[in-house]
Scaffold this motif. Structure first.
Motif, PDB file in Angstrom:
ATOM      1  N   GLU A 105      -8.972  18.616 155.428  1.00 44.06           N
ATOM      2  CA  GLU A 105      -8.218  18.947 156.634  1.00 44.06           C
ATOM      3  C   GLU A 105      -7.070  17.933 156.764  1.00 44.06           C
ATOM      4  OE1 GLU A 105      -8.718  21.501 158.570  1.00 44.06           O
ATOM      5  OE2 GLU A 105     -10.553  22.194 157.576  1.00 44.06           O
ATOM      6  N   PRO A 106      -5.953  18.334 157.413  1.00 43.15           N
ATOM      7  CA  PRO A 106      -4.822  17.409 157.539  1.00 43.15           C
ATOM      8  C   PRO A 106      -5.201  16.033 158.105  1.00 43.15           C
ATOM      9  CG  PRO A 106      -4.158  19.597 158.223  1.00 43.15           C
ATOM     10  CD  PRO A 106      -5.638  19.666 157.958  1.00 43.15           C
ATOM     11  N   LYS A 107      -6.111  16.011 159.077  1.00 45.38           N
ATOM     12  CA  LYS A 107      -6.487  14.737 159.698  1.00 45.38           C
ATOM     13  C   LYS A 107      -7.283  13.838 158.754  1.00 45.38           C
ATOM     14  CE  LYS A 107     -10.640  16.722 161.880  1.00 45.38           C
ATOM     15  NZ  LYS A 107     -11.633  15.967 161.102  1.00 45.38           N
ATOM     16  N   ASP A 108      -7.911  14.448 157.724  1.00 45.02           N
ATOM     17  CA  ASP A 108      -8.743  13.670 156.800  1.00 45.02           C
ATOM     18  C   ASP A 108      -8.064  13.423 155.457  1.00 45.02           C
ATOM     19  OD1 ASP A 108     -10.892  13.602 158.607  1.00 45.02           O
ATOM     20  OD2 ASP A 108     -11.554  15.602 157.971  1.00 45.02           O
ATOM     21  N   ARG A 109      -6.834  13.909 155.308  1.00 41.32           N
ATOM     22  CA  ARG A 109      -6.187  13.863 153.996  1.00 41.32           C
ATOM     23  C   ARG A 109      -6.014  12.428 153.481  1.00 41.32           C
ATOM     24  NH1 ARG A 109      -3.614  18.004 151.450  1.00 41.32           N
ATOM     25  NH2 ARG A 109      -3.783  19.232 153.361  1.00 41.32           N
ATOM     26  N   ALA A 110      -5.483  11.542 154.333  1.00 42.35           N
ATOM     27  CA  ALA A 110      -5.256  10.156 153.894  1.00 42.35           C
ATOM     28  C   ALA A 110      -6.582   9.484 153.531  1.00 42.35           C
ATOM     29  CB  ALA A 110      -4.539   9.369 154.984  1.00 42.35           C
ATOM     30  N   LYS A 111      -7.612   9.718 154.350  1.00 44.58           N
ATOM     31  CA  LYS A 111      -8.910   9.104 154.083  1.00 44.58           C
ATOM     32  C   LYS A 111      -9.495   9.609 152.768  1.00 44.58           C
ATOM     33  CE  LYS A 111     -12.593  10.732 155.927  1.00 44.58           C
ATOM     34  NZ  LYS A 111     -13.634  11.170 156.886  1.00 44.58           N
ATOM     35  N   ASN A 112      -9.429  10.934 152.549  1.00 43.33           N
ATOM     36  CA  ASN A 112     -10.021  11.508 151.338  1.00 43.33           C
ATOM     37  C   ASN A 112      -9.265  11.084 150.082  1.00 43.33           C
ATOM     38  OD1 ASN A 112     -11.919  12.740 152.933  1.00 43.33           O
ATOM     39  ND2 ASN A 112     -10.978  14.760 152.886  1.00 43.33           N
ATOM     40  N   PHE A 113      -7.932  11.038 150.182  1.00 41.38           N
ATOM     41  CA  PHE A 113      -7.170  10.570 149.028  1.00 41.38           C
ATOM     42  C   PHE A 113      -7.363   9.073 148.814  1.00 41.38           C
ATOM     43  CE2 PHE A 113      -4.944  14.638 149.084  1.00 41.38           C
ATOM     44  CZ  PHE A 113      -4.744  14.856 147.736  1.00 41.38           C
ATOM     45  N   GLY A 114      -7.660   8.351 149.890  1.00 39.28           N
ATOM     46  CA  GLY A 114      -8.000   6.940 149.744  1.00 39.28           C
ATOM     47  C   GLY A 114      -9.296   6.760 148.963  1.00 39.28           C
ATOM     48  N   ILE A 115     -10.254   7.647 149.207  1.00 42.94           N
ATOM     49  CA  ILE A 115     -11.514   7.601 148.459  1.00 42.94           C
ATOM     50  C   ILE A 115     -11.276   7.928 146.993  1.00 42.94           C
ATOM     51  CG2 ILE A 115     -13.774   8.718 148.192  1.00 42.94           C
ATOM     52  CD1 ILE A 115     -13.796   9.040 151.263  1.00 42.94           C
ATOM     53  N   ALA A 116     -10.434   8.953 146.748  1.00 48.20           N
ATOM     54  CA  ALA A 116     -10.089   9.288 145.362  1.00 48.20           C
ATOM     55  C   ALA A 116      -9.357   8.115 144.703  1.00 48.20           C
ATOM     56  CB  ALA A 116      -9.224  10.542 145.325  1.00 48.20           C
ATOM     57  N   GLY A 117      -8.477   7.451 145.478  1.00 45.96           N
ATOM     58  CA  GLY A 117      -7.780   6.281 144.962  1.00 45.96           C
ATOM     59  C   GLY A 117      -8.729   5.135 144.652  1.00 45.96           C
ATOM     60  N   ALA A 118      -9.783   5.024 145.451  1.00 44.83           N
ATOM     61  CA  ALA A 118     -10.785   3.985 145.186  1.00 44.83           C
ATOM     62  C   ALA A 118     -11.489   4.244 143.861  1.00 44.83           C
ATOM     63  CB  ALA A 118     -11.802   3.941 146.334  1.00 44.83           C
ATOM     64  N   ALA A 119     -11.700   5.523 143.543  1.00 49.08           N
ATOM     65  CA  ALA A 119     -12.301   5.869 142.243  1.00 49.08           C
ATOM     66  C   ALA A 119     -11.374   5.441 141.110  1.00 49.08           C
ATOM     67  CB  ALA A 119     -12.578   7.370 142.173  1.00 49.08           C
TER      68      ALA A 119
ATOM     69  N   VAL B  91      -8.306  -7.269 139.028  1.00 52.47           N
ATOM     70  CA  VAL B  91      -7.264  -6.439 139.630  1.00 52.47           C
ATOM     71  C   VAL B  91      -7.881  -5.190 140.278  1.00 52.47           C
ATOM     72  CG1 VAL B  91      -5.215  -5.031 139.151  1.00 52.47           C
ATOM     73  CG2 VAL B  91      -5.472  -7.262 138.066  1.00 52.47           C
ATOM     74  N   GLY B  92      -8.885  -4.625 139.623  1.00 53.53           N
ATOM     75  CA  GLY B  92      -9.549  -3.442 140.171  1.00 53.53           C
ATOM     76  C   GLY B  92     -10.244  -3.719 141.489  1.00 53.53           C
ATOM     77  N   ILE B  93     -10.831  -4.898 141.635  1.00 53.42           N
ATOM     78  CA  ILE B  93     -11.481  -5.257 142.903  1.00 53.42           C
ATOM     79  C   ILE B  93     -10.466  -5.248 144.038  1.00 53.42           C
ATOM     80  CG2 ILE B  93     -12.590  -7.142 144.171  1.00 53.42           C
ATOM     81  CD1 ILE B  93     -13.983  -7.938 141.578  1.00 53.42           C
ATOM     82  N   ILE B  94      -9.289  -5.850 143.796  1.00 54.13           N
ATOM     83  CA  ILE B  94      -8.234  -5.872 144.803  1.00 54.13           C
ATOM     84  C   ILE B  94      -7.793  -4.457 145.139  1.00 54.13           C
ATOM     85  CG2 ILE B  94      -5.949  -6.749 145.377  1.00 54.13           C
ATOM     86  CD1 ILE B  94      -8.130  -8.886 145.041  1.00 54.13           C
ATOM     87  N   SER B  95      -7.673  -3.597 144.119  1.00 53.90           N
ATOM     88  CA  SER B  95      -7.232  -2.221 144.323  1.00 53.90           C
ATOM     89  C   SER B  95      -8.218  -1.441 145.193  1.00 53.90           C
ATOM     90  CB  SER B  95      -7.056  -1.521 142.973  1.00 53.90           C
ATOM     91  OG  SER B  95      -6.679  -0.181 143.152  1.00 53.90           O
ATOM     92  N   ILE B  96      -9.503  -1.640 144.949  1.00 49.15           N
ATOM     93  CA  ILE B  96     -10.517  -0.928 145.739  1.00 49.15           C
ATOM     94  C   ILE B  96     -10.456  -1.345 147.207  1.00 49.15           C
ATOM     95  CG2 ILE B  96     -13.008  -0.686 146.123  1.00 49.15           C
ATOM     96  CD1 ILE B  96     -13.333  -0.904 143.092  1.00 49.15           C
ATOM     97  N   ILE B  97     -10.352  -2.636 147.448  1.00 51.43           N
ATOM     98  CA  ILE B  97     -10.247  -3.123 148.827  1.00 51.43           C
ATOM     99  C   ILE B  97      -9.039  -2.501 149.518  1.00 51.43           C
ATOM    100  CG2 ILE B  97      -9.851  -5.171 150.263  1.00 51.43           C
ATOM    101  CD1 ILE B  97     -11.417  -6.774 148.133  1.00 51.43           C
ATOM    102  N   SER B  98      -7.933  -2.429 148.798  1.00 53.19           N
ATOM    103  CA  SER B  98      -6.715  -1.860 149.360  1.00 53.19           C
ATOM    104  C   SER B  98      -6.884  -0.374 149.674  1.00 53.19           C
ATOM    105  CB  SER B  98      -5.556  -2.062 148.379  1.00 53.19           C
ATOM    106  OG  SER B  98      -4.406  -1.385 148.815  1.00 53.19           O
ATOM    107  N   GLN B  99      -7.418   0.392 148.716  1.00 50.57           N
ATOM    108  CA  GLN B  99      -7.513   1.842 148.875  1.00 50.57           C
ATOM    109  C   GLN B  99      -8.508   2.235 149.960  1.00 50.57           C
ATOM    110  OE1 GLN B  99      -5.752   4.180 147.497  1.00 50.57           O
ATOM    111  NE2 GLN B  99      -4.714   3.177 145.797  1.00 50.57           N
TER     112      GLN B  99
END
Length: 305
Positions: free
Chosen positions: A138-152, A273-281
């Motif tokens: 849903e539009p309201k969850d898009r940033a959160k869901n893509f953040g989870i995908a980014g964490a992967a 570097v990956g640890i920093i990326s996960i925290i960010s995402q």
């Protein structure tokens, strides 16, 4: 369709794929730059400049193939569904990793280049997985869901080079080496295909009347240049990808030549570097997105990078 059922599958899919893809990062510099390494693939008469050139070509060949193949895979996923195209892309990655492993084993540069080109052609799995995220969000969850995908993505880039650095180092275990590392990478992709076959439902409405344009990548560039509204965003995305690819492709070479890093050392640095990326995402980006306009977040992110 419930996001809670599909999103974890997408997370695992992206994670496994990026682990397999990024395992190559700490290995390739030793295959083309370091004549003292057991992994070295060139002849004794080859110059260091030749190693630089071949390493760059090997990285570029993958992305060159992706440039033409990814839009076509995307169109087919709209036409035939995400599920079969995602499985096909990942299966292609598995086969190409097996080819690359045997290219290393027999010291065949043509096989190495063919394997990377084939991997690039079938390398649209992460993009299709992200399309699945878009389908279920849903539009309201898009940033959160893509953040989870980014964490992967971040977790994959953390674990992949770490595993590659260990599994390619024969000083740790005698039968470790590039051949073994790439076969393990292929195994990850085969497992990924099984997971998708068993667990992932179809998320695309599918439009079977859609015409597939095999030159979509060129058409997309033309449209990007002509699109005055989003032209700056597309240009920014290009520059980010250019910088990120250049950095990840040759940072290992720098670490090898300047500091004498081993495969394992390079893998450990990317782990950090990956640890920093996960925290960010997972933590930073969603919170910034909720407070600030997205273009401002992009500007700050680009400056910090």
């Amino acid at each position: 369709m419930k996001t809670t059922k599909v999103l974890p599958i997408v997370f695992v899919t992206i994670l496994i794929e990026v682990i397999g893809f990024s395992m190559i990062i700490p290995i390739l510099p030793f295959m083309f730059i370091d004549p003292s390494s057991p992994s070295y693939q060139l002849s004794a008469s080859a110059t260091q400049d030749t190693g630089y050139l071949l390493l760059g070509l090997l990285f570029s060949l993958y992305t060159f193939a992706q440039f033409f193949a990814n839009p076509v895979f995307g169109q087919f996923s709209d036409k035939l569904g995400r599920r079969p195209l995602l499985k096909g892309a990942i299966l292609g990655t598995a086969v190409s990793n097996v080819m690359f492993a045997f290219g290393v084993l027999f010291g065949s540069l043509p096989v190495l280049f063919i394997a990377r080109f084939f991997d690039g052609i079938t390398g649209g799995s992460v993009a299709i997985a992200q399309s699945v995220v878009a389908d279920i969000s849903e539009p309201k969850d898009r940033a959160k869901n893509f953040g989870i995908a980014g964490a992967a993505l971040g977790l994959g880039f953390m674990v992949g080079p770490f595993l590659g650095g260990i599994l390619s180092n024969a000083e740790i275990v005698s039968w470790f080496g590039p051949f073994f590392a790439f076969m393990v990478s292929a195994g990850f992709s085969f497992v990924n295909v099984i997971i998708l076959h068993v667990m992932l439902p179809e998320t695309s409405p599918m439009d079977k009347s859609l015409d597939v344009n095999i030159f979509a990548s060129i058409k997309n560039i033309k449209e990007m240049v002509e699109n005055k509204t989003n032209r700056a965003m597309y240009g920014s995305a290009f520059m980010f990808s250019f910088a990120f690819t250049l950095f990840t492709s040759f940072f290992g070479v720098f670490l090898l030549e300047r500091f004498g890093y081993s495969e394992t050392n390079i893998g450990l640095l990317f782990f950090y570097v990956g640890i920093i990326s996960i925290i960010s995402q997972v933590q930073l980006i969603p919170r910034m997105d909720a407070v600030y306009q997205q273009y401002k977040v992009c500007i700050v992110s680009a400056l910090v990078m």
